[in-house]
Design a protein around this motif. Structure first.
Motif, PDB file in Angstrom:
ATOM      1  N   LYS A  15     -38.282 -41.728 -19.477  1.00 25.83           N
ATOM      2  CA  LYS A  15     -38.022 -43.144 -19.256  1.00 25.83           C
ATOM      3  C   LYS A  15     -37.328 -43.704 -20.484  1.00 25.83           C
TER       4      LYS A  15
ATOM      5  N   LYS B 178     -35.517 -47.501 -22.234  1.00 23.63           N
ATOM      6  CA  LYS B 178     -35.214 -48.922 -22.171  1.00 23.63           C
ATOM      7  C   LYS B 178     -34.743 -49.379 -23.542  1.00 23.63           C
TER       8      LYS B 178
ATOM      9  N   THR C 258     -37.336 -54.131 -18.898  1.00 27.91           N
ATOM     10  CA  THR C 258     -37.250 -53.131 -17.831  1.00 27.91           C
ATOM     11  C   THR C 258     -36.796 -51.782 -18.385  1.00 27.91           C
TER      12      THR C 258
ATOM     13  N   SER D 298     -35.801 -47.537 -17.149  1.00 32.34           N
ATOM     14  CA  SER D 298     -35.279 -46.741 -16.040  1.00 32.34           C
ATOM     15  C   SER D 298     -35.613 -45.279 -16.282  1.00 32.34           C
TER      16      SER D 298
END
Length: 260
Positions: free
Chosen positions: A160, A162, A168, A170
């Motif tokens: 992950k 960010k 948020t 991604s």
């Protein structure tokens, strides 16, 4: 002969001294608590404070008009003779942006990897579990400011990511081409630095991306270059850093760029 030790004057002084001692003994718990707090604070500081290391190197600028034997004689005597080399010019070259630019590119100093801990964040210099690589041109230099990415591997194949300034995140697979608005890049595991027990997974890492000019200015300001003597052709280089290996590599690369 009278024994004056039992006189009222001595008894009164003895009683006063005992009263003063009793006052302090009554507060002994606070003294012990103060010592414990002081020792605990010292332990925590030594345990979690980031140490600063200083690395140094020296360069002998060769004077073509002097033979090698003459140079060695100057160094052994500690009183170097007059040199026709303009050492100040050489110092300016060592401190120049052009030379540091080569160092930044050679050592990839525009990308910094850090491991985020509960107490402090430490730099992973040449020991990061993955490599961040831009594909093509990035926009950092044009925008003029750095970026900080938070990368969290969630398995051997996925992670992950960010921006630290955003909420948020991604998910991506290692090797995917990713675009977060400032350039395309890939993140792939660095197999040389991976541990066998997968301890790098589920930890948070910071990838700090600097424009080239910011990296040049950063390491220029940390570098000290000076002549060690008024008539000497020996130049001293030193640098302070939180990572001793990194500062050593920078100094060695400066010398390499200078020789080139």
């Amino acid at each position: 002969m009278n024994n004056t030790s039992n006189s009222p004057i001595f008894k009164e002084e003895d009683n006063n001294l005992r009263e003063e001692i009793d006052k302090y003994l009554f507060q002994w718990k606070w003294f012990v608590l103060g010592v414990i707090i002081t020792l605990t604070g010292a332990f925590l500081y030594l345990r979690y404070a980031t140490p600063i290391y200083q690395s140094s190197a020296t360069i002998l600028v060769k004077d073509e008009k002097k033979g090698e034997a003459s140079i060695l004689e100057d160094l052994s005597s500690g009183t170097p003779g007059f040199s026709s080399v303009n050492v100040e010019d050489e110092i300016q070259i060592l401190k120049s942006k052009n030379l540091m630019s080569g160092v930044v590119d050679d050592l990839n100093l525009t990308t910094q990897y850090l491991l985020e801990g509960n107490i402090k964040t430490v730099e992973l210099y040449n020991s990061q579990p993955f490599d961040f690589t831009f594909i093509g041109q990035d926009s950092l230099s044009n925008q003029g400011y750095s970026r900080q990415l938070e990368v969290e591997p969630i398995s051997n194949s996925k992670y992950k990511i960010k921006e630290v300034s955003k909420e948020t995140s991604s998910g991506h697979s290692f090797g995917d081409v990713v675009n977060l608005g400032f350039g395309k890049f890939t993140i792939v595991p660095n197999k040389t630095n991976l541990s066998e027990n997968n301890s790098w997974i589920n930890k948070k890492y910071i990838v700090r991306l600097l424009p080239q000019f910011s990296a040049i200015n950063k390491y220029q300001s940390a570098l000290t270059v000076e002549n060690i003597g008024r008539r000497s052709s020996v130049i001293s280089l030193s640098m302070q850093s939180e990572n001793s290996k990194k500062s050593e590599d920078i100094l060695n690369n400066i010398i390499k760029q200078f020789n080139n």
